[in-house]
Design an enzyme around this catalytic site. Structure first.
Site, PDB file in Angstrom:
ATOM      1  N   TYR A 155       0.841  -1.204   0.000  1.00 40.20           N
ATOM      2  CA  TYR A 155       0.000   0.000   0.000  1.00 40.20           C
ATOM      3  C   TYR A 155       0.874   1.251   0.000  1.00 40.20           C
ATOM      4  O   TYR A 155       0.738   2.126  -0.859  1.00 40.20           O
ATOM      5  CB  TYR A 155      -0.893  -0.045   1.235  1.00 40.20           C
ATOM      6  CG  TYR A 155      -1.916   1.069   1.329  1.00 40.20           C
ATOM      7  CD1 TYR A 155      -3.065   1.055   0.544  1.00 40.20           C
ATOM      8  CD2 TYR A 155      -1.744   2.123   2.239  1.00 40.20           C
ATOM      9  CE1 TYR A 155      -4.025   2.062   0.665  1.00 40.20           C
ATOM     10  CE2 TYR A 155      -2.695   3.128   2.362  1.00 40.20           C
ATOM     11  CZ  TYR A 155      -3.830   3.098   1.575  1.00 40.20           C
ATOM     12  OH  TYR A 155      -4.769   4.100   1.696  1.00 40.20           O
ATOM     13  N   GLN A 168       6.478  15.450 -17.783  1.00 40.58           N
ATOM     14  CA  GLN A 168       6.692  14.965 -19.145  1.00 40.58           C
ATOM     15  C   GLN A 168       5.587  15.399 -20.107  1.00 40.58           C
ATOM     16  O   GLN A 168       5.844  15.652 -21.271  1.00 40.58           O
ATOM     17  CB  GLN A 168       6.747  13.433 -19.100  1.00 40.58           C
ATOM     18  CG  GLN A 168       7.702  12.815 -20.086  1.00 40.58           C
ATOM     19  CD  GLN A 168       7.837  11.308 -19.816  1.00 40.58           C
ATOM     20  OE1 GLN A 168       7.919  10.867 -18.671  1.00 40.58           O
ATOM     21  NE2 GLN A 168       7.852  10.522 -20.873  1.00 40.58           N
TER      22      GLN A 168
HETATM   23  P1  NAD Z   1     -12.824   1.696   0.264  1.00 42.77           P
HETATM   24  O1  NAD Z   1     -12.147   0.376   0.360  1.00 42.77           O
HETATM   25  O2  NAD Z   1     -14.147   1.865   0.919  1.00 42.77           O
HETATM   26  O3  NAD Z   1     -13.016   2.110  -1.272  1.00 42.77           O
HETATM   27  C1  NAD Z   1     -12.158   1.718  -2.301  1.00 42.77           C
HETATM   28  C2  NAD Z   1     -12.994   1.413  -3.533  1.00 42.77           C
HETATM   29  O4  NAD Z   1     -12.138   1.039  -4.608  1.00 42.77           O
HETATM   30  C3  NAD Z   1     -13.970   0.249  -3.320  1.00 42.77           C
HETATM   31  O5  NAD Z   1     -15.244   0.590  -3.804  1.00 42.77           O
HETATM   32  C4  NAD Z   1     -13.339  -0.876  -4.124  1.00 42.77           C
HETATM   33  O6  NAD Z   1     -14.283  -1.844  -4.556  1.00 42.77           O
HETATM   34  C5  NAD Z   1     -12.687  -0.097  -5.261  1.00 42.77           C
HETATM   35  N1  NAD Z   1     -11.614  -0.826  -5.917  1.00 42.77           N
HETATM   36  C6  NAD Z   1     -10.584  -1.493  -5.339  1.00 42.77           C
HETATM   37  N2  NAD Z   1      -9.794  -2.036  -6.277  1.00 42.77           N
HETATM   38  C7  NAD Z   1     -10.323  -1.674  -7.477  1.00 42.77           C
HETATM   39  C8  NAD Z   1      -9.958  -1.927  -8.832  1.00 42.77           C
HETATM   40  N3  NAD Z   1      -8.870  -2.659  -9.134  1.00 42.77           N
HETATM   41  N4  NAD Z   1     -10.722  -1.404  -9.819  1.00 42.77           N
HETATM   42  C9  NAD Z   1     -11.828  -0.678  -9.535  1.00 42.77           C
HETATM   43  N5  NAD Z   1     -12.226  -0.416  -8.277  1.00 42.77           N
HETATM   44  C10 NAD Z   1     -11.479  -0.920  -7.262  1.00 42.77           C
HETATM   45  O7  NAD Z   1     -11.795   2.794   0.786  1.00 42.77           O
HETATM   46  P2  NAD Z   1     -11.958   4.362   1.039  1.00 42.77           P
HETATM   47  O8  NAD Z   1     -11.750   4.607   2.472  1.00 42.77           O
HETATM   48  O9  NAD Z   1     -13.170   4.854   0.373  1.00 42.77           O
HETATM   49  O10 NAD Z   1     -10.668   4.913   0.279  1.00 42.77           O
HETATM   50  C11 NAD Z   1     -10.739   5.485  -1.015  1.00 42.77           C
HETATM   51  C12 NAD Z   1      -9.358   5.962  -1.438  1.00 42.77           C
HETATM   52  O11 NAD Z   1      -8.858   6.912  -0.499  1.00 42.77           O
HETATM   53  C13 NAD Z   1      -8.322   4.846  -1.528  1.00 42.77           C
HETATM   54  O12 NAD Z   1      -7.490   5.082  -2.636  1.00 42.77           O
HETATM   55  C14 NAD Z   1      -7.529   4.997  -0.251  1.00 42.77           C
HETATM   56  O13 NAD Z   1      -6.214   4.533  -0.387  1.00 42.77           O
HETATM   57  C15 NAD Z   1      -7.586   6.504  -0.026  1.00 42.77           C
HETATM   58  N6  NAD Z   1      -7.418   6.846   1.392  1.00 42.77           N
HETATM   59  C16 NAD Z   1      -8.428   6.651   2.292  1.00 42.77           C
HETATM   60  C17 NAD Z   1      -8.226   6.957   3.628  1.00 42.77           C
HETATM   61  C18 NAD Z   1      -9.321   6.798   4.651  1.00 42.77           C
HETATM   62  O14 NAD Z   1      -9.074   7.047   5.834  1.00 42.77           O
HETATM   63  N7  NAD Z   1     -10.532   6.450   4.315  1.00 42.77           N
HETATM   64  C19 NAD Z   1      -6.983   7.442   4.058  1.00 42.77           C
HETATM   65  C20 NAD Z   1      -5.962   7.586   3.118  1.00 42.77           C
HETATM   66  C21 NAD Z   1      -6.197   7.304   1.790  1.00 42.77           C
END
Ligand code: NAD
Ligand code: UDP
Length: 318
Positions: free
Chosen positions: A147, A164
């Protein structure tokens, strides 16, 4: 005739994505939610399905996608340590191949692109609070690396596409965010503790509970996303988005026990490997560039989140 802005949200059926889709629809955008439902659910977006300006595409962003839009928010990636460690190779793929695919699309169609990066790029930080200039302290071969390093590489790709290809990029470093629609079993601390407290189960504190986190309510975060996307071309980020209020995990248990009136007891379990000891965003850049800062205090956000999980339990949905 009013031309609606077409916006693609990857990971749109997830916790943050579903709130973002809702907000964009409310602002009059035409929203395309792309998700493979790995951690997201249809339940999160069911209330949006009757809106004719909302479309859902089941697609894994590690494969190329061709679609015409004006803006892309790239959120697809499991965020909970349990989920992203469940299939670590896929986690790196969604971050790296997924970013390459979305950046390639943005370049081809000349779209603005936003990246949901994370405070995990700072690893187990030796600088506190964490400003964007800090390069971080990340293990590249541990269980969190898929991650952390995946997100770091995604940032590299975003900035290389900028240098780029002069792409318009917006990189947000998101700190722990919570709220309704978090997956009840996703293992993150706020959802775990609330579910455990409401069910009267032991509250699982990892380590001695002295590690700290800063918790941002989802509505505040989404406001930050919208402001960053609307910022001038020169504003690329990275910009920290999070709530600077810092709490130990033990303090969080006390608040949740108090607010739920639970009789749950604490259970101390081993601290996971590489678990960051402290985390708190320095949000001066977001204040200055976006005039943004969180407004929802922890108690108020927890109250809404507790009500959400309570209603899920009462409806027999978890
Ligand atoms: P979440 O797991 O609820 O949502 C992630 C979504 O991405 C899900 O709907 C999942 O089905 C989809 N997904 C995963 N792999 C995929 C793929 N290969 N193709 C298409 N869809 C895919 O998580 P979240 O809390 O909503 O986080 C959303 C984003 O924000 C993520 O990128 C996460 O890294 C980032 N983020 C969240 C937090 C937090 O505290 N919630 C903190 C830091 C970063
Ligand atoms: N944590 C905990 N008990 C739990 C879940 C998490 O004590 O049931 C701790 C975890 O060890 C970490 C903090 O809470 O120190 C935040 O964990 P989370 O998984 O929510 O997110 P992280 O910030 O670690 O990505």
């Amino acid at each position: 005739m009013h031309i609606r802005k077409r916006v693609l949200v990857t990971g749109g059926a997830g916790f943050l994505g579903s709130f973002l889709c809702e907000r964009l629809l409310n602002e009059g955008c035409d929203v395309i939610c792309v998700d493979n439902f790995y951690t997201g659910t249809k339940q999160n977006i069911v209330h949006l399905l009757s809106n004719p300006y909302f479309e859902v595409v089941r697609h894994d962003i590690t494969f190329p996608l061709y679609i015409e839009v004006d803006e892309i928010y790239n959120l697809a990636c499991p965020a909970s340590p349990i989920h992203y460690q469940n299939d670590p190779v896929q986690t790196t793929k969604v971050n790296v191949h997924g970013a390459i695919n979305m950046l390639g699309l943005a370049k081809r169609i000349k779209a603005k692109i936003f990246q949901a990066s994370t405070s995990e790029v700072y690893g187990d930080p030796t600088v506190h609070p964490q400003p964007e200039e800090y390069w971080g302290n990340v293990n590249c071969i541990g269980p969190r690396s898929c991650y952390d390093e995946g997100k770091r590489c995604a940032e590299t790709l975003f900035f290389d596409y900028r240098r780029q290809h002069n792409l318009e990029i917006k990189v947000a470093r998101i700190f722990n965010t919570y709220g309704p629609r978090m997956h009840p079993n996703d293992g993150r601390v706020v959802s775990n503790f609330i579910m455990q407290a409401l069910k009267g189960n032991p509250i699982t504190v990892y380590g001695d509970g002295s590690q700290t986190r800063s918790f941002c309510y989802v509505d505040d975060l989404i406001e930050g996303f919208i402001r960053l996307m609307a910022s001038p071309f020169e504003v690329t980020g990275p910009v920290n988005l999070g709530n600077p209020g810092e709490f130990t995990i033990l303090e969080l248990t006390q608040k949740i026990i108090e607010m739920t009136g639970s009789r749950s007891e604490l259970r101390f379990d081993p601290l996971p490997q590489d678990d960051p000891k402290q985390r708190k965003p320095d949000i001066r850049r977001a204040k200055e560039l976006l005039n943004w800062q969180p407004t929802v205090p922890l108690e108020e956000g927890l109250k809404k989140t507790i009500a959400y999980f309570d209603q899920l339990i009462k409806a027999g949905q978890c």
